[in-house]
Design a protein around this motif. Sequence first.
Motif, mmCIF file in Angstrom:
data_model
loop_
_atom_site.group_PDB
_atom_site.id
_atom_site.type_symbol
_atom_site.label_atom_id
_atom_site.label_comp_id
_atom_site.label_asym_id
_atom_site.label_seq_id
_atom_site.Cartn_x
_atom_site.Cartn_y
_atom_site.Cartn_z
ATOM 1 N N LEU A 187 0.977 -1.175 0.006
ATOM 2 C CA LEU A 187 0.009 -0.075 -0.073
ATOM 3 C C LEU A 187 0.794 1.005 -0.066
ATOM 4 O O LEU A 187 0.598 2.193 -0.538
ATOM 5 C CB LEU A 187 -0.996 0.008 1.212
ATOM 6 N N TYR A 188 1.969 1.425 0.914
ATOM 7 C CA TYR A 188 2.956 2.455 0.676
ATOM 8 C C TYR A 188 3.294 2.739 -0.583
ATOM 9 O O TYR A 188 3.299 3.723 -1.124
ATOM 10 C CB TYR A 188 4.087 1.949 1.534
ATOM 11 N N GLU A 189 3.892 1.799 -1.291
ATOM 12 C CA GLU A 189 4.508 1.872 -2.857
ATOM 13 C C GLU A 189 3.246 2.254 -3.676
ATOM 14 O O GLU A 189 3.875 3.044 -4.383
ATOM 15 C CB GLU A 189 4.932 0.710 -3.108
ATOM 16 N N ARG A 190 2.194 1.849 -3.432
ATOM 17 C CA ARG A 190 1.029 2.061 -4.533
ATOM 18 C C ARG A 190 0.751 3.820 -4.427
ATOM 19 O O ARG A 190 0.396 4.254 -5.397
ATOM 20 C CB ARG A 190 -0.176 1.451 -3.947
ATOM 21 N N TYR A 191 0.742 4.224 -2.997
ATOM 22 C CA TYR A 191 0.397 5.574 -2.659
ATOM 23 C C TYR A 191 1.410 6.270 -2.327
ATOM 24 O O TYR A 191 1.006 7.581 -1.970
ATOM 25 C CB TYR A 191 -1.074 5.606 -1.936
ATOM 26 N N LYS A 192 2.609 6.221 -2.420
ATOM 27 C CA LYS A 192 3.643 7.211 -1.898
ATOM 28 C C LYS A 192 3.736 8.458 -2.504
ATOM 29 O O LYS A 192 3.952 9.208 -1.930
ATOM 30 C CB LYS A 192 4.887 6.257 -1.995
ATOM 31 N N ARG A 193 3.207 8.456 -3.656
ATOM 32 C CA ARG A 193 3.216 9.695 -4.346
ATOM 33 C C ARG A 193 2.190 11.053 -3.624
ATOM 34 O O ARG A 193 2.294 12.262 -3.912
ATOM 35 C CB ARG A 193 2.973 9.802 -5.826
ATOM 36 N N ILE A 194 1.427 10.364 -2.793
ATOM 37 C CA ILE A 194 0.430 11.398 -2.262
ATOM 38 C C ILE A 194 0.675 11.637 -0.892
ATOM 39 O O ILE A 194 0.234 12.703 -0.433
ATOM 40 C CB ILE A 194 -1.078 10.958 -2.281
ATOM 41 N N PHE A 195 1.797 11.085 -0.213
ATOM 42 C CA PHE A 195 2.164 11.283 1.036
ATOM 43 C C PHE A 195 3.159 12.459 1.365
ATOM 44 O O PHE A 195 4.212 12.441 1.743
ATOM 45 C CB PHE A 195 2.936 10.115 1.793
ATOM 46 N N LYS A 196 2.805 13.661 1.041
ATOM 47 C CA LYS A 196 3.388 14.830 0.907
ATOM 48 C C LYS A 196 3.603 15.355 2.305
ATOM 49 O O LYS A 196 2.715 15.251 3.040
ATOM 50 C CB LYS A 196 2.606 16.080 0.217
ATOM 51 N N GLY A 197 4.937 15.393 2.668
ATOM 52 C CA GLY A 197 5.238 15.888 4.155
ATOM 53 C C GLY A 197 5.377 14.666 5.071
ATOM 54 O O GLY A 197 5.609 15.009 6.384
ATOM 55 N N VAL A 198 5.033 13.518 4.442
ATOM 56 C CA VAL A 198 5.314 12.444 5.560
ATOM 57 C C VAL A 198 6.866 11.927 5.660
ATOM 58 O O VAL A 198 7.237 11.600 4.221
ATOM 59 C CB VAL A 198 4.451 11.281 5.166
ATOM 60 N N PRO A 199 7.407 12.075 6.668
ATOM 61 C CA PRO A 199 8.829 11.575 6.725
ATOM 62 C C PRO A 199 9.166 9.968 6.146
ATOM 63 O O PRO A 199 7.919 9.212 6.432
ATOM 64 C CB PRO A 199 9.393 11.473 8.158
ATOM 65 N N LYS A 200 10.237 9.745 5.358
ATOM 66 C CA LYS A 200 9.984 8.224 5.028
ATOM 67 C C LYS A 200 11.097 7.327 5.867
ATOM 68 O O LYS A 200 11.558 7.758 6.864
ATOM 69 C CB LYS A 200 10.928 8.121 3.474
#
Length: 127
Positions: free
Chosen positions: A114-127
């Motif tokens: 799920l992270y990889e599928r949606y990672k482009r929307i996680f603006k401002g979330v530390p990796k």
Amino acid sequence: MGSRGSFLESGGFSTPAQWHTVDYVDGIKVLEPKDPKASISLPERSNTPGTAYISYRRDDAGTFSQLRVFGEDRIPQFDIDYGTHRGKKSLHVHYYHNGVRSSETVDLHPGDTLYERYKRIFKGVPK
């Protein structure tokens, strides 16, 4: 049901026009409440089967807040949230069971499906 999830005669849901689309990210609508004083929570039901909605915080960075993904029945399947849950700030998933959001969470990390599928929307979330 009340006005936030009442059924239409056509079999759909009547979701009040409390939100408006402000952007699209990867084809997913970014919603904001029409009332600037309202909370940024997302609609509980969708009029469009199999859709998803995103909300971002009203901070200077526009940090990711929530993604809600709906099934073909227009009921939520899961939420991905970035925030404090049980005293810990994290990116996590709440799954829905029979239309009820579980209080249990699953943390998301780089490499998770799920992270990889949606990672482009996680603006401002530390990796």
